[in-house]
Design an enzyme around this catalytic site. Structure first.
Site, PDB file in Angstrom:
ATOM      1  CE1 TYR A   1      -3.772   2.521   0.891  1.00 41.93           C
ATOM      2  CE2 TYR A   1      -2.170   3.307   2.508  1.00 41.93           C
ATOM      3  CZ  TYR A   1      -3.389   3.331   1.845  1.00 41.93           C
ATOM      4  OH  TYR A   1      -4.311   4.481   1.951  1.00 41.93           O
TER       5      TYR A   1
ATOM      6  CE  LYS B   1      -3.167   5.786  -1.283  1.00 40.71           C
ATOM      7  NZ  LYS B   1      -4.292   6.436  -2.127  1.00 40.71           N
TER       8      LYS B   1
END
Length: 325
Positions: A148, A152
């Site tokens: 994750y 990002k």
């Protein structure tokens, strides 16, 4: 102005859209249309302007182009799957969090003709990875330790490059953990930070999967919406080439969270917290930074709460009508 919000069925997207629907303007500009998109169709609030609610898979061919063909002046890109799900489902995480973001950026670029929208990208403090400094400065390197966080971080780099090339006017917001989230628990690894406050306030028992000593930085949903509004209306000339900013927040331990709950509601609520260690959640959270010095964001006018008590009170006021169950 016409505003596009992706991920608009999520908690932050819903609250942001509701605020704009209620106020009817963003800064000095009147809103004439809002498009809300998510994997399930968002439920639009009542507004004096038209709101289009769509169910979209942003990473699917042609969807991003359809969303931007009317040239929205503001794009708020919140669509993503959460940290725990991105870690457990590698393919889905990259498809949604990276491919969807790239598709939206490319759709904007391909319009051309001088089209240059403000593009607000929801990033995360998960872009940072250990070893950490005691306090993370704005200049700290991006070395994420989760899928994750990696997704990002790539999104931040793309945002900066597309801005540098003049395709859009990007602002990236590294959200701290948003707490207290209303509604049912989700698959975010950070979900317990909200659960241990929200569930006891509602008279329910809850599991705490990490030690009380875990320290983290938080901001309320109210502050998160304010971040988005400010990013959408600020003068971006002051940001410079580093287009992503670490947002301010309140740094506390889990024990300090629980102490705030006790001060506000009494020990009966605190006793509803049951400790059951979860090695996976503990490992993921250990890979996150704890405390920040968000000098750039504060200088640029971003604000959050200054105590965890204020965060709990914001939840009680905004979600519980000022009353504790």
């Amino acid at each position: 102005m016409h505003i596009l919000v992706t991920g608009a069925a999520g908690m932050i997207g819903r609250k942001f859209a509701e605020r704009l629907a209620r106020e009817g303007h963003l800064g000095a500009r009147r809103i004439v249309k809002m498009t809300l998109s998510d994997i399930v169709a968002p439920v639009p609030a009542k507004a004096a302007f038209p709101i289009a609610a769509r169910a979209d898979d942003l990473a699917a061919p042609g969807i991003a182009e359809t969303l931007v063909k009317e040239r929205p002046e503001l794009i708020v890109h919140l669509a993503a799957i959460v940290s725990g799900e991105a870690e457990s489902d590698f393919d889905k995480g990259y498809r949604v969090n990276l491919d969807g973001t790239r598709a939206l950026l490319e759709a904007v670029r391909k319009i051309g003709g001088g089209y240059k929208p403000r593009f607000v990208f929801a990033s995360s403090i998960a872009v940072f990875g250990a070893p950490f400094a005691e306090i993370i400065p704005d200049e700290f390197h991006l070395t994420p330790l989760t899928s994750y966080g990696t997704q990002k971080a790539i999104g931040e780099l793309l945002l900066a490059d597309y801005t540098r090339r003049g395709f859009l006017d990007g602002v990236g917001l590294r959200f701290p953990t948003i707490c207290v989230r209303p509604g049912a628990p989700n698959k975010a690894a950070s979900g317990f930070f909200s659960n241990i406050i929200r569930e006891p306030l509602a008279g329910k028992e809850v599991v705490l999967p990490v030690p009380d000593s875990v320290r983290h930085t938080h901001a309320s949903p109210r502050a998160a919406v304010n971040f988005l509004v400010h990013a959408a209306t600020m003068d971006t000339n002051a940001i410079g080439p580093r287009r992503s900013l670490s947002m301010p927040g309140v740094c506390v331990t889990v024990a300090e969270q629980i102490a705030a709950l006790g001060r506000i509601t009494g020990e009966k609520a605190v006793k509803r917290i049951r400790r059951e260690p979860d090695p996976l959640i503990t490992r993921i959270v250990a890979g996150w930074p704890e405390r920040f010095d968000p000098v750039r964001a504060v200088k640029l006018g971003f604000e959050a709460e200054t105590s965890f008590d204020a965060i709990v009170h914001a939840h009680i006021e905004d979600e519980l009508g000022g009353k504790v169950g």
